[in-house]
Design a protein around this motif. Structure first.
Motif, PDB file in Angstrom:
ATOM      1  N   ALA A 244      -0.395   7.615  -2.105  1.00  0.00           N
ATOM      2  CA  ALA A 244      -1.283   7.612  -3.283  1.00  0.00           C
ATOM      3  C   ALA A 244      -2.599   8.298  -2.926  1.00  0.00           C
ATOM      4  CB  ALA A 244      -1.550   6.186  -3.739  1.00  0.00           C
ATOM      5  N   PRO A 245      -3.010   9.268  -3.724  1.00  0.00           N
ATOM      6  CA  PRO A 245      -4.329   9.866  -3.484  1.00  0.00           C
ATOM      7  C   PRO A 245      -5.415   8.844  -3.785  1.00  0.00           C
ATOM      8  CG  PRO A 245      -3.352  10.732  -5.499  1.00  0.00           C
ATOM      9  CD  PRO A 245      -2.347   9.800  -4.902  1.00  0.00           C
ATOM     10  N   ARG A 246      -6.559   8.960  -3.182  1.00  0.00           N
ATOM     11  CA  ARG A 246      -7.655   7.999  -3.447  1.00  0.00           C
ATOM     12  C   ARG A 246      -8.837   8.752  -4.062  1.00  0.00           C
ATOM     13  NH1 ARG A 246      -4.576   3.931  -2.649  1.00  0.00           N
ATOM     14  NH2 ARG A 246      -3.612   3.755  -0.628  1.00  0.00           N
TER      15      ARG A 246
ATOM     16  N   SER B  40     -12.187   7.807  -8.835  1.00  0.00           N
ATOM     17  CA  SER B  40     -11.906   7.646 -10.262  1.00  0.00           C
ATOM     18  C   SER B  40     -13.063   6.904 -10.928  1.00  0.00           C
ATOM     19  CB  SER B  40     -10.626   6.836 -10.434  1.00  0.00           C
ATOM     20  OG  SER B  40     -10.813   5.562  -9.838  1.00  0.00           O
TER      21      SER B  40
ATOM     22  N   ARG C  29       1.439   4.755   0.799  1.00  0.00           N
ATOM     23  CA  ARG C  29       0.782   5.677   1.746  1.00  0.00           C
ATOM     24  C   ARG C  29       0.524   7.049   1.135  1.00  0.00           C
ATOM     25  NH1 ARG C  29       5.265   5.543   6.141  1.00  0.00           N
ATOM     26  NH2 ARG C  29       6.408   5.383   4.175  1.00  0.00           N
TER      27      ARG C  29
ATOM     28  N   ARG D 153      -6.170  -2.131 -10.434  1.00  0.00           N
ATOM     29  CA  ARG D 153      -5.378  -2.459  -9.252  1.00  0.00           C
ATOM     30  C   ARG D 153      -5.412  -3.961  -8.976  1.00  0.00           C
ATOM     31  NH1 ARG D 153      -3.840   0.985  -5.603  1.00  0.00           N
ATOM     32  NH2 ARG D 153      -5.325   2.557  -6.354  1.00  0.00           N
TER      33      ARG D 153
ATOM     34  N   ASP E 250       0.832  -1.197   0.000  1.00  0.00           N
ATOM     35  CA  ASP E 250       0.000   0.000   0.000  1.00  0.00           C
ATOM     36  C   ASP E 250       0.868   1.249   0.000  1.00  0.00           C
ATOM     37  OD1 ASP E 250      -2.447   1.140  -0.116  1.00  0.00           O
ATOM     38  OD2 ASP E 250      -2.643   1.319   2.067  1.00  0.00           O
TER      39      ASP E 250
ATOM     40  N   ALA F 139     -12.996   3.461  -9.630  1.00  0.00           N
ATOM     41  CA  ALA F 139     -13.537   3.339  -8.269  1.00  0.00           C
ATOM     42  C   ALA F 139     -15.064   3.413  -8.302  1.00  0.00           C
ATOM     43  CB  ALA F 139     -12.955   4.441  -7.392  1.00  0.00           C
TER      44      ALA F 139
END
Ligand SMILES: CC(C)(COP(=O)(O)OP(=O)(O)OC[C@H]1O[C@@H](n2cnc3c(N)ncnc32)[C@H](O)[C@@H]1O)[C@@H](O)C(=O)NCCC(=O)NCCS
Ligand SMILES: Nc1ncnc2c1ncn2[C@@H]1O[C@H](COP(=O)(O)OP(=O)(O)OP(=O)(O)O)[C@@H](O)[C@H]1O
Length: 291
Positions: free
Chosen positions: A148-150, A153, A146, A168, A144, A156
């Protein structure tokens, strides 16, 4: 200048891997006729993409790909420092891509897939069979990042809506669309003497038979995804891209997907990943010029 001075300097491993990745992206873009994707014929289901933009975007990614390979060589092992270095370089590469294309997403999924595979190849260039590279890439993807923006998208959003596995998860599983579908089909179609372009088209279709392509789901929902999967199966069942029956089905699939505005961008990225792995696994790219 004396002709002998024009000999090309030998490339570093990182440069060679970056060359192979950019080559794979350009080969993917040029391959025609791809259903509803940008190719030599036109823009498929896209209004904001064209072949020149795909080429410019592919070339703009060379420094980021090289930097990822260099990070792998320097850090030397799979772990959080490498995962986060590659994530940072990938995000910077994404920004260069957007600056090059005027804000259009040409290769987001490809930066992700090829970035992981380049890193995996650079870590152990002597162990570059398709399965070993894909497995190392998966181990990296499972870590993971730490930083990376979430963002919410498109991927998503359709994951929430349909529970689909996206880019992913495909990487975390070791790229099964590439190792279990595309590469075996590429080799089968080559062995049958179908010609390289048809073999590549068949590899793309093999990916499309089974992929939860979040580009298609976002643009055209489950109807789009079913049309893509069944249509791709029908082309292969009719004899593949090299046969007249297969070509007719391929043309139908192209029309159907364009009518649904459904472009299989995820499948296209995975074809580029397949072409990259095919080259490094065959030793074409890595062994020559580096060792
Ligand atoms: C994991 C990524 C691809 C984001 O995935 P997500 O589904 O959230 O994003 P989005 O919908 O914008 O893009 C997905 C891309 O993957 C491709 N794709 C779609 N479906 C699939 C699939 N089933 N399998 C593989 N690729 C797919 C598409 O072409 C699309 O361009 C990646 O961009 C990421 O983690 N970004 C965060 C920033 C980062 O760390 N970048 C550097 C990573 S090296
Ligand atoms: N030859 C190709 N033609 C079209 N798309 C491709 C091709 N090769 C790769 N792709 C992938 O398809 C994606 C573009 O799909 P799409 O336009 O649906 O992206 P988006 O940014 O998620 O959505 P939208 O453009 O609808 O806002 C790119 O991220 C790229 O990775």
């Amino acid at each position: 200048m004396h002709a002998l001075n024009l000999q090309p300097k030998s490339l570093s491993l990182a440069e060679r891997l970056a060359d192979l990745a950019v080559d794979a992206l350009i080969d993917e873009a040029d391959l025609s006729p791809k259903p509803a994707l940008v190719d030599r014929r036109g823009n498929g289901a896209h209004t904001d993409l064209h072949l020149g933009l795909m080429h410019a975007s592919a070339l703009s990614l060379w420094p980021a790909f090289k930097e990822m390979a260099e990070a792998a060589i320097e850090l030397g092992e799979i772990g959080l420092p490498l995962r986060e270095a590659v994530g940072r370089i990938g995000r910077e590469g994404e920004q260069v891509m957007l600056d090059t294309t005027g804000g259009v997403n040409t290769h987001r999924g490809a930066i992700w897939a090829l970035g992981l595979l380049i890193t995996a190849a650079a870590l152990e260039p002597q162990s570059c069979s398709a399965n070993s590279v894909a497995l190392r890439a998966a181990r990296l993807a499972l870590l993971d990042d730490r930083f990376a923006p979430r963002p919410l998208s498109h991927g998503a959003q359709v994951a929430q809506r349909y529970g689909a596995r996206g880019a992913r998860e495909e990487a975390q599983l070791g790229f099964p669309a590439v190792t279990q579908r595309a590469l075996p089909q590429l080799l089968r179609s080559r062995a049958a003497g179908h010609g390289e372009q048809n073999a590549r088209l068949d590899a793309l279709l093999a990916i499309m038979t089974d992929l939860a392509d979040t580009c298609v789901l976002y643009r055209a929902g489950e109807e789009g995804l079913n049309t893509m999967q069944l249509g791709a199966r029908a082309v292969l069942d009719a004899g593949g891209s090299a046969s007249l029956g297969g070509r007719r089905r391929l043309h139908e699939l192209d029309q159907q997907l364009i009518a649904l505005n459904a472009s299989p961008g995820g499948a296209a990225d995975l074809l580029a990943a397949c072409l990259f792995i095919d080259r490094i696994a065959s030793g074409d790219g890595l062994i020559q010029g580096v060792f």
